[in-house]
Enzyme design. Structure first.
Site, PDB file in Angstrom:
ATOM      1  CG  HIS A  77      -1.653   1.270   1.435  1.00 41.54           C
ATOM      2  ND1 HIS A  77      -2.519   1.871   0.543  1.00 41.54           N
ATOM      3  CD2 HIS A  77      -1.550   2.127   2.487  1.00 41.54           C
ATOM      4  CE1 HIS A  77      -2.920   3.039   1.044  1.00 41.54           C
ATOM      5  NE2 HIS A  77      -2.348   3.216   2.218  1.00 41.54           N
TER       6      HIS A  77
ATOM      7  CG  HIS B  32       0.933   7.072   3.773  1.00 40.58           C
ATOM      8  ND1 HIS B  32       1.279   6.245   2.736  1.00 40.58           N
ATOM      9  CD2 HIS B  32      -0.322   6.706   4.142  1.00 40.58           C
ATOM     10  CE1 HIS B  32       0.278   5.419   2.479  1.00 40.58           C
ATOM     11  NE2 HIS B  32      -0.716   5.665   3.322  1.00 40.58           N
TER      12      HIS B  32
ATOM     13  CD  GLU C 249      -3.019   7.153  12.034  1.00 38.39           C
ATOM     14  OE1 GLU C 249      -4.162   6.671  12.160  1.00 38.39           O
ATOM     15  OE2 GLU C 249      -2.612   8.151  12.665  1.00 38.39           O
ATOM     16  CG  ASP C 250      -1.670   1.358  11.597  1.00 40.41           C
ATOM     17  OD1 ASP C 250      -2.836   1.593  11.290  1.00 40.41           O
ATOM     18  OD2 ASP C 250      -0.721   1.494  10.795  1.00 40.41           O
TER      19      ASP C 250
ATOM     20  CG  ASP D  35     -18.013  15.877 -24.148  1.00 34.27           C
ATOM     21  OD1 ASP D  35     -19.110  15.298 -24.005  1.00 34.27           O
ATOM     22  OD2 ASP D  35     -17.464  16.538 -23.244  1.00 34.27           O
TER      23      ASP D  35
HETATM   24 MN    MN Z   1      -2.614   4.679   3.864  1.00 34.56          MN
END
Ligand code: MN
Length: 485
Positions: A51, A75, A79-80, A262
């Site tokens: 990811h 990133h 968080e974890d 279009d």
């Molecule tokens: Mn993420």
């Protein structure tokens, strides 16, 4: 989807995009991310590391800089995983640390429908104003999550998809990130309106195969025409309209496909602006244009900065097709918007209008955050269409639709706003509450003896900037009055 997100692919993407990046630093960031997430799995069962790598690859394809790609890899570590912000600073420096922290802070925003919607938007703007790269990482993160939604429970799928359509895509659009906006929308579309998505997807595939031969011939005709007239071109290709934007357009026309010219368009890329007009000219000589469909977005760009010439012509005498003509620069701008011309450090002095706009919004939002009305105004500023107003000298001022001469005055200068008494629109005297239209030339008449703005203006103005400045001026005047007693 998602089996091919490896360090090697990331390094390939960096090379292909010709980025000035130190591969050693990228590899170090990858190693820490891999170690931090070791043992963690995605809902798909794959190792979690795919990811952040997918996120970083997308950022490399947006031609982002080294700290952004590193922060893309890292990133999710705060968080974890046990990795701390302090460790990021120690290993990779303050810039990467700040970017990762920015993204982690945004992750704490939760989507609860309308109630927190505006508040979330505000926080996103504050984050963007500090560093626009944070939001680009967040976009890349969100896109990969959308692409792997199939592994999540239906309720979560709907929530994430909805949020992407309502918050992420409009912001991407506002920044001219056409490619990203299209991707976010089309991935979200299949979860928010699954039946409509399937129908339209199928219909578009059919349409394209019905037209394949005709398109091939038409492109050949155009190439011949360009060669005969001796006009250089960089590329001539057809493009199918994005599904979600096609869906929205169809809704306007009662699902009548014959009204959409279009759905498939021809795009011609030529070296210079004057080539664009020459090209339009020779096309109109050979193919009759449809009345009312010639659009010059070069002279008058769309609200988000989009530039191109559009025309719809009768090809082969009867079949209608839209043709879009633009330069390579306009094409890059249309696809990558703010990511294409945001030079992170070099151009501090000459920031783009979009960056200034974000910073202004964030600054005001911290000053006025307790005013509930202000948040409504903020929402309007983001999603309303913009119009372009000219000063008598020909400078262009970008304002939201329905703005008034007072909004215009405050956008030029606070004092011009505070002292304005009248306006001339296109040479004629007009009242201060007039509604401005795209392309109007506006001149503000001021009275240097005027002491304070009119409190009623607060009900008239449309922009957060004008509103904020009027309030500040009124407060200042009131305090001065009190002191004088
Ligand atoms: Mn993420």
């Amino acid at each position: 989807m998602g089996n091919d997100y490896t360090l090697d692919k990331l390094l390939d993407a960096i090379k292909e995009n010709d980025l000035k990046v130190d591969n050693k630093a990228i590899i170090a960031a990858f190693k820490l991310a891999e170690k931090s997430h070791s043992g963690q799995k995605r809902a798909s069962g794959q190792d979690f590391i795919i990811h952040p790598v997918a996120t970083a690859i997308y950022l490399a394809n947006l031609k982002m800089d080294q700290p952004t790609i590193m922060a893309g890899l890292l990133h999710d570590v705060l968080e974890d995983t046990p990795t701390t912000s302090e460790m990021l600073r120690k290993h990779f420096g303050k810039e990467v640390q700040t970017l990762v922290e920015g993204v982690s802070n945004l992750d704490k925003l939760k989507y609860h429908g309308n109630k927190y919607y505006i508040e979330n938007l505000r926080k996103m703007f504050v984050a963007m104003a500090k560093d626009i790269r944070v939001i680009l990482i967040k976009f890349a993160d969100r896109l990969h999550n959308l692409q792997t939604l199939e592994h999540l429970p239906p309720e979560k799928q709907k929530r994430i998809a909805h949020e992407s359509l309502e918050i992420y895509a409009p912001i991407a659009h506002r920044f001219g990130l056409g490619e990203l906006k299209g991707n976010l929308e089309d991935w979200a579309f299949r979860y928010v309106y699954p039946e409509e998505f399937m129908w339209l997807n199928q219909r578009t595939i059919e349409l394209y195969s019905e037209k394949a031969n005709y398109l091939k011939n038409f492109k050949k005709e155009i190439r011949n025409l360009m060669n005969i007239e001796n006009i250089q071109y960089n590329a001539i290709y057809d493009r199918v309209k994005r599904l979600y934007s096609l869906y929205r357009k169809l809704q306007k026309y009662n699902n009548d496909f014959s009204q959409i010219y279009d759905a498939i368009a021809l795009r011609i890329i030529v070296p210079t602006i004057s080539d664009c007009y020459t090209c339009l000219g020779i096309i109109h000589c050979k193919y009759r244009p449809l009345k009312g469909r010639i659009k010059d977005y070069i002279a008058q760009p769309k609200p988000n900065g989009y530039k191109s010439l559009h025309t719809t012509v009768f090809a082969d005498g009867y079949e209608l097709i839209e043709i879009q003509i633009r330069t390579p620069e306009m094409n890059t701008e249309a696809l990558f918007g703010i990511a294409a011309h945001w030079d992170y450090k070099a151009n501090e002095g000459k920031k783009s209008a979009k960056i200034k706009w974000v910073q202004e919004l964030a600054q005001l939002s911290s000053q006025l955050k307790d005013d509930p009305q202000y948040l409504e105004t903020l929402k309007l500023d983001i999603f309303q269409n913009q119009i372009f107003i000219l000063t008598p000298k020909g400078d262009v001022i970008e304002l939201p639709e329905h703005s008034t001469p007072i909004d215009f005055a405050y956008h030029i200068h606070t004092e011009i706003g505070n002292k304005c008494t009248n306006a001339k629109i296109n040479g004629r005297i007009a009242s201060l509450d007039s509604t401005l239209k795209n392309g109007d030339i506006v001149e503000i008449i001021t009275d240097k003896n005027r002491k304070q703005p009119n409190i009623d203006w607060l009900k008239i103005v449309k922009t957060h900037t004008a509103k904020g400045k009027i309030k500040t001026a009124l407060n200042k005047y009131r305090r001065a009055q009190i002191r004088n007693f």
